[in-house]
Design a protein around this motif. Structure first.
Motif, PDB file in Angstrom:
ATOM      1  N   ALA A   8     -25.517  16.267 -24.402  1.00  0.00           N
ATOM      2  CA  ALA A   8     -24.339  15.917 -23.609  1.00  0.00           C
ATOM      3  C   ALA A   8     -23.776  17.098 -22.814  1.00  0.00           C
ATOM      4  N   PRO A   9     -23.471  18.240 -23.432  1.00  0.00           N
ATOM      5  CA  PRO A   9     -22.949  19.356 -22.633  1.00  0.00           C
ATOM      6  C   PRO A   9     -23.953  19.895 -21.630  1.00  0.00           C
ATOM      7  N   LEU A  10     -25.262  19.795 -21.938  1.00  0.00           N
ATOM      8  CA  LEU A  10     -26.269  20.243 -20.981  1.00  0.00           C
ATOM      9  C   LEU A  10     -26.273  19.367 -19.733  1.00  0.00           C
ATOM     10  N   VAL A  11     -26.136  18.055 -19.926  1.00  0.00           N
ATOM     11  CA  VAL A  11     -26.068  17.142 -18.788  1.00  0.00           C
ATOM     12  C   VAL A  11     -24.815  17.410 -17.968  1.00  0.00           C
ATOM     13  N   LEU A  12     -23.676  17.609 -18.642  1.00  0.00           N
ATOM     14  CA  LEU A  12     -22.432  17.903 -17.936  1.00  0.00           C
ATOM     15  C   LEU A  12     -22.543  19.211 -17.157  1.00  0.00           C
ATOM     16  N   ALA A  13     -23.170  20.216 -17.758  1.00  0.00           N
ATOM     17  CA  ALA A  13     -23.357  21.498 -17.068  1.00  0.00           C
ATOM     18  C   ALA A  13     -24.257  21.329 -15.847  1.00  0.00           C
ATOM     19  N   ALA A  14     -25.287  20.481 -15.971  1.00  0.00           N
ATOM     20  CA  ALA A  14     -26.181  20.238 -14.841  1.00  0.00           C
ATOM     21  C   ALA A  14     -25.437  19.539 -13.695  1.00  0.00           C
ATOM     22  N   ILE A  15     -24.568  18.571 -14.035  1.00  0.00           N
ATOM     23  CA  ILE A  15     -23.784  17.894 -12.995  1.00  0.00           C
ATOM     24  C   ILE A  15     -22.840  18.880 -12.316  1.00  0.00           C
ATOM     25  N   TRP A  16     -22.198  19.725 -13.111  1.00  0.00           N
ATOM     26  CA  TRP A  16     -21.305  20.735 -12.539  1.00  0.00           C
ATOM     27  C   TRP A  16     -22.064  21.662 -11.599  1.00  0.00           C
ATOM     28  N   ALA A  17     -23.230  22.136 -12.033  1.00  0.00           N
ATOM     29  CA  ALA A  17     -24.025  23.027 -11.190  1.00  0.00           C
ATOM     30  C   ALA A  17     -24.451  22.328  -9.900  1.00  0.00           C
ATOM     31  N   PHE A  18     -24.785  21.044 -10.007  1.00  0.00           N
ATOM     32  CA  PHE A  18     -25.192  20.283  -8.826  1.00  0.00           C
ATOM     33  C   PHE A  18     -24.052  20.158  -7.822  1.00  0.00           C
ATOM     34  N   THR A  19     -22.848  19.851  -8.314  1.00  0.00           N
ATOM     35  CA  THR A  19     -21.718  19.639  -7.406  1.00  0.00           C
ATOM     36  C   THR A  19     -21.130  20.939  -6.874  1.00  0.00           C
ATOM     37  N   VAL A  20     -21.408  22.061  -7.536  1.00  0.00           N
ATOM     38  CA  VAL A  20     -20.815  23.335  -7.131  1.00  0.00           C
ATOM     39  C   VAL A  20     -21.821  24.238  -6.421  1.00  0.00           C
ATOM     40  N   ARG A  21     -23.067  24.216  -6.870  1.00  0.00           N
ATOM     41  CA  ARG A  21     -24.049  25.179  -6.383  1.00  0.00           C
ATOM     42  C   ARG A  21     -24.946  24.673  -5.260  1.00  0.00           C
ATOM     43  N   THR A  22     -25.011  23.357  -5.052  1.00  0.00           N
ATOM     44  CA  THR A  22     -25.917  22.815  -4.047  1.00  0.00           C
ATOM     45  C   THR A  22     -25.135  22.269  -2.857  1.00  0.00           C
ATOM     46  N   ASN A  23     -25.771  22.255  -1.690  1.00  0.00           N
ATOM     47  CA  ASN A  23     -25.108  21.741  -0.491  1.00  0.00           C
ATOM     48  C   ASN A  23     -24.816  20.247  -0.610  1.00  0.00           C
ATOM     49  N   ILE A  24     -25.776  19.510  -1.175  1.00  0.00           N
ATOM     50  CA  ILE A  24     -25.563  18.068  -1.331  1.00  0.00           C
ATOM     51  C   ILE A  24     -24.405  17.808  -2.284  1.00  0.00           C
ATOM     52  N   GLY A  25     -24.350  18.547  -3.386  1.00  0.00           N
ATOM     53  CA  GLY A  25     -23.253  18.380  -4.332  1.00  0.00           C
ATOM     54  C   GLY A  25     -21.908  18.734  -3.715  1.00  0.00           C
TER      55      GLY A  25
END
Length: 268
Positions: free
Chosen positions: A129-146
């Motif tokens: 669960a926290p790994l998935v949440l961390a991945a979503i956070w990284a996607f929305t913060v670190r990527t242009n699409i996010g």
């Protein structure tokens, strides 16, 4: 489940009441690929999440997108997503039948921590669960699409003016949200029975979590999810299963009265 609801609300400003049914579809797809077809369980779980994501994009395209810009969009999408939920539940019963189904566990055995004992599969879920949440956070913060999703959530018109494809962002938000629901269903399908109505209770709890933490914040949703889970466990121990849902809804009402933006949200 709660993070998926939060993604859709943050981007579109609507609640997807078909979220629980998407969770159920993910579980049934995973079961179909693992049991009758014979694929490995991790592959079935991944395909269940992807299948739910594809269905989520279809729902956005057919039942939500036609009403963008309508002044009653929030009310209309409540009705259309509720209709989608009913259609998917009845469709699942026609396709897979009403007989209870269950997926095998990722890992067999039990783990004891202090005086508590949980299955090894549940331990994997706790770690995942926290790994998935961390991945979503990284996607929305670190990527242009996010970052484009966050921009659309803040101001759709300004996002369109700087070249962001707003309809694509909406479809992506629905797909990501549905994938999270499908992943949840496929993981829970190993410790709960898979039925057409299995998503109703998790959807209710996810709504409580999102409102309790504060709409529009993934971090607040994650914190509220763990807090509500702890509160629910204590209530079950002290009051029993019968009264726990009542107290959880009461807590949600109190939060709405005194903190309309949620416990972790800003003041109005």
């Amino acid at each position: 489940m709660a993070s998926g609801l939060s993604v859709v609300w943050t981007t579109l400003g609507v609640f997807n009441f078909a979220h629980g049914a998407l969770m159920m579809i993910g579980a049934f797809l995973a079961w179909t690929l693992v049991e009758p077809v014979g694929l490995p369980l991790p592959v079935g779980i991944l395909c269940g999440a992807l299948g739910a994501a594809a269905l989520g994009i279809v729902i956005e395209r057919l039942l939500v997108r036609p009403y963008y810009g309508n002044r009653n969009m929030l009310l209309i999408t409540v009705m259309t997503t509720l209709a989608a939920m009913i259609i998917m539940e009845k469709g699942a019963q026609m396709i897979w039948g009403a007989r209870l189904k269950q997926l095998p566990r990722l890992i067999d055995g039990e783990i004891s921590i202090a005086s508590a004992t949980i299955s090894a599969h549940e331990a994997v879920m706790i770690l995942l669960a926290p790994l998935v949440l961390a991945a979503i956070w990284a996607f929305t913060v670190r990527t242009n699409i996010g970052r484009s999703l966050r921009a659309v959530g803040q101001n759709q018109d300004s996002a369109a003016l700087i070249g962001i494809n707003v309809p694509f962002a909406f479809a992506l938000a629905f797909g990501l949200s549905a994938a999270l629901a499908g992943l949840t269903g496929a993981l829970l399908g190993s410790i709960r029975f898979i039925t057409p109505a299995m998503g109703a209770d998790p959807l209710t709890k996810a709504m409580i979590v999102v409102i309790f933490g504060g709409l529009g914040s993934l971090g607040a949703t994650a914190g509220a999810a763990y807090l509500i889970g702890l509160i629910e466990a204590i209530l079950v121990l002290w009051l029993g299963l019968y009264w726990t849902p009542f107290v959880l809804f009461l807590i949600m009402i109190v939060v709405l009265v005194f903190r309309p933006n949620g416990i972790f949200g800003g003041n109005q």
